[in-house]
Design an enzyme around this catalytic site. Structure first.
Site: not given
Length: 201
Positions: A34-35, A108, A37-41
């Site tokens: 995801g972009l 990615s 700041g999308s919240g992945k981490s």
């Protein structure tokens, strides 16, 4: 004779099957994309915490953390992004081979790289998790101030601004963060793992 011809895969005595039985769950790779700041981490961390509470053996490979060591020196050019993902794919594969539920939180951005990562995993072990957050939401969060710098031209090749992001076509898990909370997103992912019998609880 090339150097590769002198390399032979060493078969381990403790098999993947034995490790799976020992750990009590299936080994898989949760590939968060995801972009910025999308919240992945954030979501990957929350999912790992939940899995840990459930007694699962896990490891989280975070994009920034890996760039501080294994991938130190790689830039954000398209070529280095490809190498970044290639390396992390191989590392993740080793962790899965060890029997863990592995999470990778990387932008990615290129579909071909994600497909390559999937191709080196056994069938069913690669689970693409698309953290789908509108860019305006990501930019309003801007937790590291990166969008501001990118808009000012201080960061070249910034995904979503000056570099492309290939939206996943058919991810195993599609998380729409603008429509649900972190807790709901975590539950969505955990429920998928239960349905696929990765974890049996």
């Amino acid at each position: 004779m090339s150097q590769d011809e002198n390399i032979v895969w060493h078969t381990q005595t403790v098999s993947r099957e034995k490790k799976q039985v020992h750990k009590g769950h299936k080994p898989v790779l949760l590939w968060y994309t995801g972009l910025s700041g999308s919240g992945k981490s954030t979501i990957a961390n929350a999912v790992e915490s939940k899995l840990f509470e459930l007694g699962c053996h896990t490891y989280l490979l975070d994009g920034d953390n890996v760039r501080m060591g294994l991938n130190k020196g790689l830039t954000f050019s398209d070529e280095d992004r490809i190498e970044n993902i290639r390396r992390i794919s191989e590392v993740a594969k080793l962790f899965v081979d060890a029997g863990l539920i592995v999470s990778t939180a990387f932008i990615s951005p290129f579909a071909t790289d994600r497909a390559q990562a999937r191709s080196i995993m056994a069938k069913g072990e690669f689970i693409e998790v698309f953290i789908d957050t509108p860019i305006e939401v990501c930019e309003s969060r801007d937790p590291k101030g990166l969008y501001k710098k990118a808009r000012a031209g201080e960061i070249p090749n910034f995904t979503g601004i000056s570099s492309a992001f290939d939206v996943p076509i058919s991810p195993e898990i599609h998380v729409k963060t603008a429509q649900q909370s972190i807790e709901q997103s975590v539950e969505q992912i955990i429920q998928y793992l239960k349905e696929k019998e990765v974890i049996k609880l």
